[in-house]
Design a protein around this motif. Structure first.
Motif, short mmCIF file in Angstrom:
data_model
loop_
_atom_site.label_atom_id
_atom_site.label_comp_id
_atom_site.label_asym_id
_atom_site.label_seq_id
_atom_site.Cartn_x
_atom_site.Cartn_y
_atom_site.Cartn_z
N TRP A 111 11.13 74.71 87.07
CA TRP A 111 9.59 74.66 87.07
C TRP A 111 8.63 75.31 86.42
O TRP A 111 7.95 74.74 86.00
N ASP A 582 7.28 70.93 95.11
CA ASP A 582 7.83 69.94 93.54
C ASP A 582 9.06 69.39 93.84
O ASP A 582 9.91 70.37 94.83
N SER B 45 2.50 71.07 90.99
CA SER B 45 2.00 70.10 90.17
C SER B 45 1.07 68.74 90.34
O SER B 45 0.71 68.83 91.52
N ASP B 47 1.61 65.40 91.17
CA ASP B 47 2.32 64.31 92.30
C ASP B 47 1.40 63.65 93.25
O ASP B 47 2.15 62.64 92.96
N ASP B 48 0.53 64.34 93.61
CA ASP B 48 -0.08 64.30 94.81
C ASP B 48 -1.83 64.21 94.38
O ASP B 48 -2.50 64.70 94.63
N GLU B 169 3.44 59.69 93.55
CA GLU B 169 5.49 59.82 94.20
C GLU B 169 6.33 60.05 92.79
O GLU B 169 6.79 59.34 91.91
#
Lengths: 622, 502
Positions: A111, A582, B45, B47-48, B169
């Motif tokens: 991460w 995440d 992040s 991702d969305d 996704e």
């Protein structure tokens, strides 16, 4: 015949990599009693720190100092705060705890340092010597020298010095050691400091020799376990030789037809060595006798409550898919399938007292057979599943053969070796997807989806189908507990000798337990193939087998605990993804959850749940 | 292992106070969750990465432009520091923005979509992507550049007034997760198409599912064979097999090689498929070609390069994931194998950091076929890609081929659906039909032009360029040329027959 000279040299070089980690694992195991699966993760953390502090991938003195200090800090922190609390449970639980630490670390590393191209250069890279026309860099020689120095220096320290005696004594039996006046806290501190230094320094070397990839460095611990297993986890010289041997076999396989499969070498070598050594049984006897029965299955209950609960579970399991969207229907089905596999692990762990780290690998075997049969013959789905289950059960029986001679951690290590071998082989063979030949792979066009039964064509229907099978498996496992098989397992788990003395056929009971576990794995693998209508090797890595086992231990010993395990294994990650967490932090949460259960819930998550339910129904605290 | 005093006393204490222990569990879980939530909200992040209706804000606006547009300093909903652009990606999902911010984009004059400079405000059109973000690799570079382009489109009139909501996704390099991700997007969210998907395993897992649900995927960077040989998936890139053969062809033209070895990892539909291409091409062209495969998890690159060198080739072509690629080149350097052998690779090693990490040994000794334009080329689309990333992306996001491919896929989608009537934008079948009907999409990022075409093979990209390492950096050394993959026969026949591409 190809010229093997160069591969002898590369084999020795590769062997020094395995030897370094393997010897470190043995030293730590001997001094703490923990097979530290976080060894690679701590090393990866150290390497990333050193890279971050250095410039252009070149390591500075400050970088090395900080990296080593942090690895010692992590190691000691875990060793002092967490590990002793797990120590009263069996060594498999202790290893499971270190795996939780590994997951947390790997998640945090990935991460904080997103995947990127990095290299770690050491000053020794520039030097080299030529052996049999292969150039060997200074760093490789340094790694080999370091491993030798550990064997000599630390091995001598453990064997000859007062500190070594203190460490070995408290690792073997903490209570006896403290009665004899050894301060176990001080010996913990010393042992985990050494462990941290070894993890950090080998992490720095391996980041240079292998590559600076946290995932790769973390999972390098699995072949390292193979090296230490050659030394039966107790001999650093044995682990050193094991590492070199494994490296040689792997490198020498390169120019031959089996070359692509050579990553299986560490595991095959380890299994052969363990199976052929006569000392093994004695060597692990002390470990086995240290098993504490704390979280084992407490005793079968029969009658209306169980029947009622079964009826309730069936009803809920059948109704749930109606309320789920497409994403959750898939996650639900996968959770049910892993619950079936979890029953197998639970039988082995909670009834026989052994831990299998190969269950997901066996699912891969079951899935492979199911796909191969389904694509090549027009047989009904149920027949496909039955055949896959039977073959997997047979394979599991073979895997269980060493169980006739081994117990405890050593047996667990053998199952991990099986999982490692499967992980090395499956990517090369791939899964059958409608093509011809032995492997059944397509060479052009897309994969042909596996057929599902006509009554379970849609996702919700298939979910209900899996739910019914899960309930059937739970009933079967209950019968197994109630009948003589369960009593046999319980007796053998206490002691082979006492079981034999009351007329129980120990060999038959143990083999049957492994076959039963394999049956559940095969069934689950075949159902998973039907669920996704195809399979991919990425589902069946060794780490997945290890995680499933840890989750089963964490879930607890009740007959319905495997449901909890399945939901945790596949439902929890889906929930995290739903919440937008995440993917790397998912690992962290997962690891923390496992740690809290291992630390605070001796009867597992299902024990916590049952307690909560009980309090709710009574209306007050007991 | 026996009891120790610490754990025994813990147990005693816990027996005395069951209630306390229960509270402690709850506290521990809550603390862990909140720590994670906090960590998410400030790191996060993408991702969305949603560029949705009310929030047609660009992910990032420079302070000056925001002030020009009359926003109070620090009050702009999606304004962020350059250092912390990930934050902005997250806030863009929640922020509601007026029509002021897009003026900033208009002032930059980016030709995204309709280029009106007006924010789109209608009902969003949902578009999805399944991307490998965690696990074995991070390919989010593709979806991040697509998200930046969609943000730019939304700030410039959207799709005839309707913004694009882009849902990404992560497949976590796990097949079940990849299948779940597709189900979430296709069935639960009802996306009209998938754009810029880039994954290790998604094509193989979901190809049949997309076909069954009549969803089209304009993929970013496809790698496994199934990405190029499935009914509903058309990547904008050429794939490892064609890229590798292109590199080998360059070797024949430039260095006159006659004996080549292909190094790859033993995964049937990826590495082996690519190297089989070299073997088939070699057989067709009269070039001796051999294949060296190794386990994907190998810790021993030296054995690999020695095995390749033992066959005494003139050249070696390499198709590997980046980190393993660097490890293999370093092993080759240690054995000084580039003295007599030419080393070449597919696009997977064309990464800005690669020349420096591989080291000065490789100056003038390494060539890679590149499936899209060089990242520093001056074509209109390449410049637009870089400007869109500057305006709507983050400074730390990679400017690489993955990013180009995501941008290109998003642009192809946008310009195609702009031709649809507003009511058809809801209709997946209409969108699918429109995307399937693309017969020629020109871009300087490509050598030829993109088309979808009928059937199960979608390989519109079969020409590329060459980049070489010169003085520690990549320099384009050959312009577009066609790749002679024997497997392209059907595709080429179809192109001639239907007048597709060029």
């Amino acid at each position: 015949m190809p010229d093997l000279g160069p591969f002898v040299v590369t084999g020795l070089a590769l062997g020094s990599v395995y030897a370094l980690s393997g010897v470190s694992l043995v030293i730590l195991y001997r001094s703490t009693g923990v097979l530290n699966l976080a060894h690679g993760a701590i090393g990866a953390f150290a390497a990333m720190l050193a890279w971050d502090i250095g410039e252009a991938g070149r390591v500075s003195v400050l970088g090395v100092a900080v990296a080593l200090a942090v690895s010692v800090g992590l190691s000691v922190g875990y060793g002092v705060a967490v590990s002793p609390r797990l120590g009263r449970r069996d060594p498999v639980v202790a290893a499971a705890g270190s795996l939780a630490l590994a997951l947390v670390l790997l998640g945090l590393i990935s991460w904080h340092w997103p995947a990127d191209l990095r290299t770690l250069r050491l000053p020794t890279d520039g030097m080299s010597v030529e052996i049999l026309s292969v150039r060997v860099t200074g760093t490789r020689l340094l790694a080999a020298g370091f491993a030798t120095a550990i064997v000599g220096g630390l091995g001598m320290m453990l064997a000859r010095t007062r500190l070594g005696l203190m460490l070995r004594a408290s690792a073997a039996d903490r209570v006896a050691a403290s009665v004899l006046g050894i301060e176990t806290r001080r010996s913990d501190l010393a042992a985990w400091t050494i462990g941290g230094l070894l993890a950090g320094s080998s992490g720095l070397l391996l980041a240079n020799l292998v590559r600076l990839d946290p995932g790769v460095l973390t999972l390098l611990v699995i072949p390292a376990v193979a090296a230490s297993a050659v030394g039966l986890l107790r001999s650093q010289a044995g682990a050193f030789v094991g590492g070199i041997l494994i490296g040689l076999v792997e490198a020498l396989a390169t120019p031959f037809e089996i070359g692509p499969y050579r990553a299986a070498a560490p595991f095959v070598v380890a299994i052969i060595v363990i199976a052929s050594r006569r000392r093994v049984y004695a060597a692990v006897r002390s470990v086995a006798s240290a098993h504490i029965q704390g979280d084992r299955y407490a005793g079968p209950s029969k009658g209306p409550p169980v029947l009622l609960a079964l009826a309730g579970i069936t009803a809920v399991a059948l109704i749930v898919p109606s309320a789920l969207d497409a994403f959750w229907t898939k996650a639900y089905t996968t959770s049910l399938i892993f619950a079936i596999a979890a029953i197998g692990v639970s039988v082995l762990h909670h009834q026989l007292g052994e831990a299998s780290l190969a269950q997901v690998a066996l699912m891969g075997v079951g899935g492979w057979i199911a796909l191969r049969v389904s694509h090549s013959a027009d047989v009904p789905f149920v027949m496909v599943v039955a055949l896959a289950t039977a073959v997997t059960a047979a394979v599991a029986g073979i895997v269980g053969l060493p169980a006739l001679r081994l117990r405890g951690l050593m047996l667990t290590v053998v199952t991990l070796m099986v999982a490692g071998a499967v992980q090395a082989i499956l990517p090369v063979t791939g899964f059958p997807d409608g093509g011809g030949g032995v492997l059944g792979r397509m060479t052009e066009g897309g994969r042909v989806p596996m057929r599902r039964p006509s009554f379970a064509e849609s996702d919700p229907a298939y979910a209900r189908f899996c739910a019914l099978i899960l309930v059937g498996c739970l009933v079967a496992s209950l019968f197994g507990r109630w009948r003589s098989f369960g009593r046999g397992l319980a007796t053998v788990s206490a002691s082979d000798a006492s079981a034999a003395s009351v007329g129980i056929n120990v060999i038959r009971v143990k083999t049957t337990a492994f076959v039963v576990a394999g049956t559940f794995a095969g069934l689950a693998g075949a159902l998973l193939a039907g669920s996704t209508r195809q399979l991919d090797p990425a589902s069946f890595r060794a780490i997945d087998s290890v995680v499933l086992c840890v989750i089963v231990i964490a879930a607890g010993a009740r007959w319905w605990s495997p449901i909890v395990a399945g939901l945790l294994m596949k439902g929890a990650p889906a929930l995290f993804s739903e919440l937008g967490i995440d993917g790397n932090l998912t690992l962290v949460v997962f690891g923390l959850l496992l740690l809290q259960t291992l630390l605070f819930a001796p009867s597992g998550i299902s024990g916590q749940l049952a307690g909560a339910l009980q309090r709710l129904s009574v209306g007050k605290h007991p | 292992m026996g009891f120790d005093s610490t754990s025994a006393s813990t147990e005693l204490r816990s027996h005395r106070s069951v209630k306390m222990r229960w509270l402690w569990h709850v506290f521990a879980v809550v603390a862990a969750c909140s720590a994670v939530a906090a960590a998410c909200s400030d790191g996060g992040s993408d991702d969305d990465a949603v560029a949705d209706a009310g929030s047609a804000a660009p992910v990032e606006v420079d302070e000056g432009a925001a002030q020009d547009a009359g926003l109070p300093d620090g009050d702009g909903p999606a304004t962020s520091d350059d250092e912390d652009a990930d934050d902005a990606t997250h806030s863009s999902a929640a922020a509601v923005v007026g029509s002021t911010v897009p003026d900033a984009a208009a002032s930059q004059g980016l030709a995204c979509g309709l280029a009106t400079g007006q924010a789109a405000t209608g009902t969003p059109i949902k578009v999805g992507a399944v991307v490998t973000i965690t696990g074995a690799a991070d390919f989010s570079s593709a979806s991040r550049s697509a998200a930046a382009y969609f943000d730019c489109v939304n700030a410039n009139g959207g799709i005839n007034g309707r913004p694009i909501q882009y849902l990404v996704e992560d497949d976590g390099t796990n097949p079940e997760q990849a299948a779940g991700a597709a189900a979430r997007l296709v069935e639960d969210e009802g996306v009209v198409a998938m754009v810029a998907s880039t994954s290790f395993l998604e094509c193989g897992v979901n190809a049949a599912y997309y076909a069954a649900n009549n969803v089209v995927v304009i993929a970013g960077t496809g790698a496994p064979r199934e990405c190029f040989e499935s009914a509903n998936i058309a990547p904008v890139n050429a794939g490892p097999r064609i890229s590798l053969i292109g590199a080998a062809q360059y070797g024949v033209e430039t260095y006159g090689i006659a004996h080549i070895v292909c190094i790859t990892f033993a995964i049937p539909n990826l590495g082996e498929w690519a190297c089989d291409g070299i073997a088939e091409w070699g057989a067709a062209e009269g070039i001796a070609a051999e294949v060296v495969t190794h386990p994907i998890d190998t810790a021993d690159p030296t054995s690999i390069v020695l095995e390749a060198a033992s066959k005494n080739p003139d050249a070696v072509v390499v198709i590997e994931p980046l980190p393993l690629g660097v490890a293999i080149l370093q092993a080759a350097e240690q054995q000084d194998l580039a003295a007599d052998i030419h080393w070449m690779a597919g696009t997977s090693l064309y990464d800005a950091a690669f020349p420096e990490l591989a080291g000065p040994y490789w100056n003038g000794r390494f060539d890679a076929q590149i499936e899209l334009a060089a990242v520093d080329s001056t074509g209109a689309d390449n410049l637009l890609w870089l400007s869109v990333l500057d305006a709507y992306g983050s400074p730390d996001q990679p400017r690489d081929t993955f990013s180009q491919s995501g941008f290109l896929a998003a642009k192809i989608f946008t310009e195609t659906v702009l031709g649809l009537a507003v009511h058809e934008l809801e209709d997946r079948a209409a969108v699918t039909e429109a995307l399937r009907s693309i017969t020629r999409f020109e871009s300087d990022l490509l050598c030829g032009s993109f088309y979808f075409g009928p059937g199960d093979e979608h390989k519109s990209n079969h020409a590329g360029r060459i980049a070489s390492i010169v003085d520690g950096a990549w320099v384009q050394s050959a312009d577009c040329f066609e790749v002679n993959d024997p497997d392209l026969a059907d595709t080429l026949a179809l192109e001639r027959q239907l007048g597709l591409g060029q």
